[in-house]
Design a protein around this motif. Structure first.
Motif, mmCIF file in Angstrom:
data_model
loop_
_atom_site.group_PDB
_atom_site.id
_atom_site.type_symbol
_atom_site.label_atom_id
_atom_site.label_comp_id
_atom_site.label_asym_id
_atom_site.label_seq_id
_atom_site.Cartn_x
_atom_site.Cartn_y
_atom_site.Cartn_z
ATOM 1 N N LYS A 2 0.824 -1.196 0.000
ATOM 2 C CA LYS A 2 0.000 0.000 0.000
ATOM 3 C C LYS A 2 0.869 1.261 0.000
ATOM 4 O O LYS A 2 1.833 1.367 0.759
ATOM 5 C CB LYS A 2 -0.904 -0.016 1.234
ATOM 6 N N LYS A 3 0.531 2.200 -0.873
ATOM 7 C CA LYS A 3 1.274 3.450 -0.983
ATOM 8 C C LYS A 3 0.810 4.405 0.112
ATOM 9 O O LYS A 3 -0.383 4.579 0.331
ATOM 10 C CB LYS A 3 1.041 4.075 -2.359
ATOM 11 N N PHE A 4 1.773 5.009 0.806
ATOM 12 C CA PHE A 4 1.464 5.985 1.846
ATOM 13 C C PHE A 4 1.050 7.285 1.174
ATOM 14 O O PHE A 4 1.736 7.783 0.288
ATOM 15 C CB PHE A 4 2.691 6.206 2.739
ATOM 16 N N VAL A 5 -0.077 7.841 1.581
ATOM 17 C CA VAL A 5 -0.597 9.064 0.972
ATOM 18 C C VAL A 5 -0.545 10.198 1.991
ATOM 19 O O VAL A 5 -1.014 10.049 3.124
ATOM 20 C CB VAL A 5 -2.053 8.858 0.489
ATOM 21 N N LEU A 6 0.032 11.307 1.575
ATOM 22 C CA LEU A 6 0.084 12.500 2.422
ATOM 23 C C LEU A 6 -1.184 13.325 2.208
ATOM 24 O O LEU A 6 -1.630 13.491 1.083
ATOM 25 C CB LEU A 6 1.296 13.359 2.059
ATOM 26 N N ASP A 7 -1.712 13.869 3.297
ATOM 27 C CA ASP A 7 -2.851 14.771 3.167
ATOM 28 C C ASP A 7 -2.398 16.205 3.454
ATOM 29 O O ASP A 7 -1.209 16.464 3.670
ATOM 30 C CB ASP A 7 -4.018 14.346 4.064
ATOM 31 N N GLU A 8 -3.322 17.122 3.451
ATOM 32 C CA GLU A 8 -2.992 18.544 3.614
ATOM 33 C C GLU A 8 -2.328 18.827 4.961
ATOM 34 O O GLU A 8 -1.410 19.647 5.035
ATOM 35 C CB GLU A 8 -4.249 19.409 3.432
ATOM 36 N N ILE A 9 -2.760 18.169 6.016
ATOM 37 C CA ILE A 9 -2.131 18.364 7.338
ATOM 38 C C ILE A 9 -0.669 17.917 7.282
ATOM 39 O O ILE A 9 0.224 18.620 7.776
ATOM 40 C CB ILE A 9 -2.888 17.582 8.450
ATOM 41 N N ASP A 10 -0.409 16.773 6.651
ATOM 42 C CA ASP A 10 0.975 16.302 6.496
ATOM 43 C C ASP A 10 1.810 17.316 5.727
ATOM 44 O O ASP A 10 2.951 17.610 6.097
ATOM 45 C CB ASP A 10 1.015 14.950 5.768
ATOM 46 N N HIS A 11 1.245 17.861 4.675
ATOM 47 C CA HIS A 11 1.950 18.865 3.869
ATOM 48 C C HIS A 11 2.296 20.073 4.723
ATOM 49 O O HIS A 11 3.411 20.599 4.661
ATOM 50 C CB HIS A 11 1.095 19.320 2.685
ATOM 51 N N GLN A 12 1.344 20.528 5.526
ATOM 52 C CA GLN A 12 1.570 21.702 6.375
ATOM 53 C C GLN A 12 2.620 21.408 7.447
ATOM 54 O O GLN A 12 3.444 22.277 7.757
ATOM 55 C CB GLN A 12 0.254 22.159 7.004
#
Length: 159
Positions: A2-12
């Protein structure tokens, strides 16, 4: 896998940590209006996934009288000497970056020195390494772009 997906909180979170890797999780949490536990869990997950690899400290070498920067293209006598030459370059502390490259040079290095005479000594050390045929030096006049965030934001847009 499974590929780990970054969300907006991770980006911030990454955005803040790129500016200052020592920012306390509580400060990040306040800024993003989430709990410090959330920040801790997300950073730990990004570390486990290999997205975050440690943290760095930026040294102002100019304040330590090492303002002279040069880039050295290294030509090898034989490409089979690459590992030996890289190992020898690693023993010269003024070489801050070394890349094995394809193209004009076999190896490309960045050095920091006190002045031109000091740089010349370092270049002569590189020239004396067995397997080095010759070097070509470019003096850095100014670092115009050193932006860790632009690429990260571009990567986020691509995801």
């Amino acid at each position: 896998m499974k590929k780990f997906v970054l969300d907006e909180i991770d980006h911030q979170i990454l955005d803040i940590l790129i500016d200052n890797a020592r920012t306390p999780f509580t400060d990040i949490a306040k800024k993003l209006v989430v709990s410090a536990g959330t920040i801790h869990v997300r950073v730990k997950k990004m570390e486990e996934e290999g997205i975050i690899k440690g943290s760095t400290l930026t040294i102002d070498y100019e304040k330590m009288n090492y303002a002279f920067i040069a880039h050295i293209g290294v030509y090898l006598e034989k490409t089979s000497r690459t590992k030996d030459v890289i190992d020898a370059l690693g023993l010269i502390p003024n070489i801050t970056v070394a890349y094995i490259t394809a193209g004009k040079y076999n190896i490309f290095c960045k050095i920091r020195a006190k002045n031109t005479n000091h740089a010349k000594e370092i270049i002569f050390m590189i020239d004396d390494i067995p397997g080095v045929a010759r070097t070509e030096t470019m003096i850095s006049l100014e670092e115009s772009i050193n932006d860790k965030k632009r690429l990260m934001h571009s990567v986020f847009r691509d995801l």
